[in-house]
Design a protein around this motif. Structure first.
Motif, PDB file in Angstrom:
ATOM      1  N   TRP A  49     -65.124 -50.125 -46.680  1.00 27.44           N
ATOM      2  CA  TRP A  49     -65.627 -51.360 -45.564  1.00 27.44           C
ATOM      3  C   TRP A  49     -66.420 -51.667 -46.726  1.00 27.44           C
ATOM      4  CZ3 TRP A  49     -70.306 -53.332 -44.548  1.00 27.44           C
ATOM      5  CH2 TRP A  49     -70.868 -54.395 -43.797  1.00 27.44           C
ATOM      6  N   SER A  50     -67.633 -51.033 -47.376  1.00 32.77           N
ATOM      7  CA  SER A  50     -68.231 -52.160 -48.280  1.00 32.77           C
ATOM      8  C   SER A  50     -67.796 -53.187 -49.492  1.00 32.77           C
ATOM      9  CB  SER A  50     -69.100 -50.383 -48.864  1.00 32.77           C
ATOM     10  OG  SER A  50     -70.055 -51.379 -49.980  1.00 32.77           O
ATOM     11  N   ARG A  51     -66.487 -52.438 -49.874  1.00 34.42           N
ATOM     12  CA  ARG A  51     -65.655 -53.127 -50.919  1.00 34.42           C
ATOM     13  C   ARG A  51     -65.102 -54.344 -50.427  1.00 34.42           C
ATOM     14  NH1 ARG A  51     -62.972 -47.867 -54.032  1.00 34.42           N
ATOM     15  NH2 ARG A  51     -65.394 -47.247 -55.224  1.00 34.42           N
ATOM     16  N   GLU A  52     -64.321 -53.809 -49.169  1.00 34.50           N
ATOM     17  CA  GLU A  52     -63.461 -55.190 -48.926  1.00 34.50           C
ATOM     18  C   GLU A  52     -64.869 -56.412 -48.517  1.00 34.50           C
ATOM     19  OE1 GLU A  52     -60.372 -57.326 -47.600  1.00 34.50           O
ATOM     20  OE2 GLU A  52     -60.675 -54.929 -48.764  1.00 34.50           O
ATOM     21  N   PHE A  53     -65.855 -55.775 -48.412  1.00 31.96           N
ATOM     22  CA  PHE A  53     -67.590 -56.686 -47.736  1.00 31.96           C
ATOM     23  C   PHE A  53     -67.439 -57.244 -48.610  1.00 31.96           C
ATOM     24  CE2 PHE A  53     -71.372 -57.844 -47.157  1.00 31.96           C
ATOM     25  CZ  PHE A  53     -71.753 -58.718 -46.053  1.00 31.96           C
ATOM     26  N   LEU A  54     -67.537 -56.666 -49.867  1.00 32.92           N
ATOM     27  CA  LEU A  54     -68.034 -57.431 -51.225  1.00 32.92           C
ATOM     28  C   LEU A  54     -67.123 -58.325 -51.523  1.00 32.92           C
ATOM     29  CD1 LEU A  54     -69.731 -57.191 -53.320  1.00 32.92           C
ATOM     30  CD2 LEU A  54     -68.204 -55.580 -54.794  1.00 32.92           C
ATOM     31  N   THR A  92     -75.723 -57.776 -54.939  1.00 33.87           N
ATOM     32  CA  THR A  92     -76.184 -56.263 -55.659  1.00 33.87           C
ATOM     33  C   THR A  92     -75.825 -55.371 -54.809  1.00 33.87           C
ATOM     34  OG1 THR A  92     -77.099 -58.257 -57.125  1.00 33.87           O
ATOM     35  CG2 THR A  92     -78.110 -54.982 -56.942  1.00 33.87           C
ATOM     36  N   TYR A  93     -76.883 -54.801 -53.475  1.00 36.19           N
ATOM     37  CA  TYR A  93     -76.801 -52.994 -52.868  1.00 36.19           C
ATOM     38  C   TYR A  93     -74.907 -53.654 -52.486  1.00 36.19           C
ATOM     39  CZ  TYR A  93     -77.015 -51.319 -48.931  1.00 36.19           C
ATOM     40  OH  TYR A  93     -76.772 -49.757 -47.768  1.00 36.19           O
ATOM     41  N   GLN A  94     -74.445 -54.474 -52.597  1.00 35.98           N
ATOM     42  CA  GLN A  94     -72.353 -54.012 -51.263  1.00 35.98           C
ATOM     43  C   GLN A  94     -72.225 -53.983 -52.831  1.00 35.98           C
ATOM     44  OE1 GLN A  94     -72.142 -53.995 -48.736  1.00 35.98           O
ATOM     45  NE2 GLN A  94     -73.629 -54.602 -48.086  1.00 35.98           N
ATOM     46  N   TYR A  95     -73.157 -54.187 -54.172  1.00 35.78           N
ATOM     47  CA  TYR A  95     -71.652 -53.516 -54.894  1.00 35.78           C
ATOM     48  C   TYR A  95     -72.192 -52.380 -55.150  1.00 35.78           C
ATOM     49  CZ  TYR A  95     -69.357 -52.810 -59.858  1.00 35.78           C
ATOM     50  OH  TYR A  95     -69.661 -53.130 -61.008  1.00 35.78           O
ATOM     51  N   ASP A  96     -73.103 -52.278 -55.469  1.00 33.18           N
ATOM     52  CA  ASP A  96     -73.957 -50.541 -55.726  1.00 33.18           C
ATOM     53  C   ASP A  96     -73.185 -50.115 -54.956  1.00 33.18           C
ATOM     54  OD1 ASP A  96     -75.781 -48.455 -56.666  1.00 33.18           O
ATOM     55  OD2 ASP A  96     -77.006 -49.053 -56.326  1.00 33.18           O
ATOM     56  N   GLY A  98     -70.352 -50.269 -52.729  1.00 29.69           N
ATOM     57  CA  GLY A  98     -68.918 -50.177 -53.054  1.00 29.69           C
ATOM     58  C   GLY A  98     -68.375 -49.427 -54.203  1.00 29.69           C
ATOM     59  N   TYR A  99     -69.335 -49.519 -55.688  1.00 33.19           N
ATOM     60  CA  TYR A  99     -68.433 -48.962 -56.832  1.00 33.19           C
ATOM     61  C   TYR A  99     -69.623 -48.382 -57.759  1.00 33.19           C
ATOM     62  CZ  TYR A  99     -65.440 -52.846 -55.888  1.00 33.19           C
ATOM     63  OH  TYR A  99     -64.132 -53.067 -55.432  1.00 33.19           O
ATOM     64  N   GLY A 100     -71.119 -48.785 -57.569  1.00 33.41           N
ATOM     65  CA  GLY A 100     -72.177 -47.971 -58.415  1.00 33.41           C
ATOM     66  C   GLY A 100     -72.812 -46.614 -57.688  1.00 33.41           C
TER      67      GLY A 100
END
Length: 147
Positions: A49-54, A92-96, A98-100
């Motif tokens: 979900w986070s990756r899709e939202f990103l 930045t939060y969503q990237y972290d 999803g991928y961080g």
């Protein structure tokens, strides 16, 4: 004759007790495996979900940044750049997430809380017991019967 029969019964009961213990352990292991599998699936869904939202938010953030920067340059008003700051924190939060490494850091923090701050995790009125549940159940059944 009775001694032999009694010895055989005791052995059968012992074997049955061991079998029941093994079955209980197997059932508990299956339940733990199932709960862990469900937890992993829920975490995978959260990350997905986070990756899709990103993807969507990243597109919005990119367009907003370009538009606001263009507006700030054309109108010579740097105030147009102010919305970029909070939007960049969200991005930045969503990237972290999803991928961080956010989830690993959260896990370490949770482990630290479990080890060093146990008192903060205690339930109000302590742990629920069978006796406390039974007294509540009896009280409720009396309430229903009284109506």
């Amino acid at each position: 004759m009775g001694f032999i029969f009694s010895k055989s019964m005791n052995e059968n009961m012992k074997n049955q007790k061991e079998f029941m213990t093994m079955q209980s352990q197997l059932q508990l292991e299956r339940q733990l495996t199932m709960q862990n599998e469900m937890r992993e699936r829920q975490m995978a869904m959260q990350i997905a979900w986070s990756r899709e939202f990103l993807k969507y938010f990243g597109t919005f953030f990119g367009l907003a940044t370009v538009s606001l920067t263009t507006g700030a340059i054309k109108r010579k008003k740097p105030a147009f750049l102010i919305p970029i700051v909070p939007l960049s924190f969200i991005f930045t939060y969503q990237y972290d997430l999803g991928y961080g490494t956010l989830l690993q850091r959260m896990k370490r923090e949770a482990e630290d809380i479990l080890e060093t701050e146990k008192a903060k995790l205690e339930m109000p009125k302590g742990m629920i017991t069978f006796e406390s549940l039974e007294s509540i159940r009896r009280e409720q059944s009396r309430f229903v019967m009284d109506k």
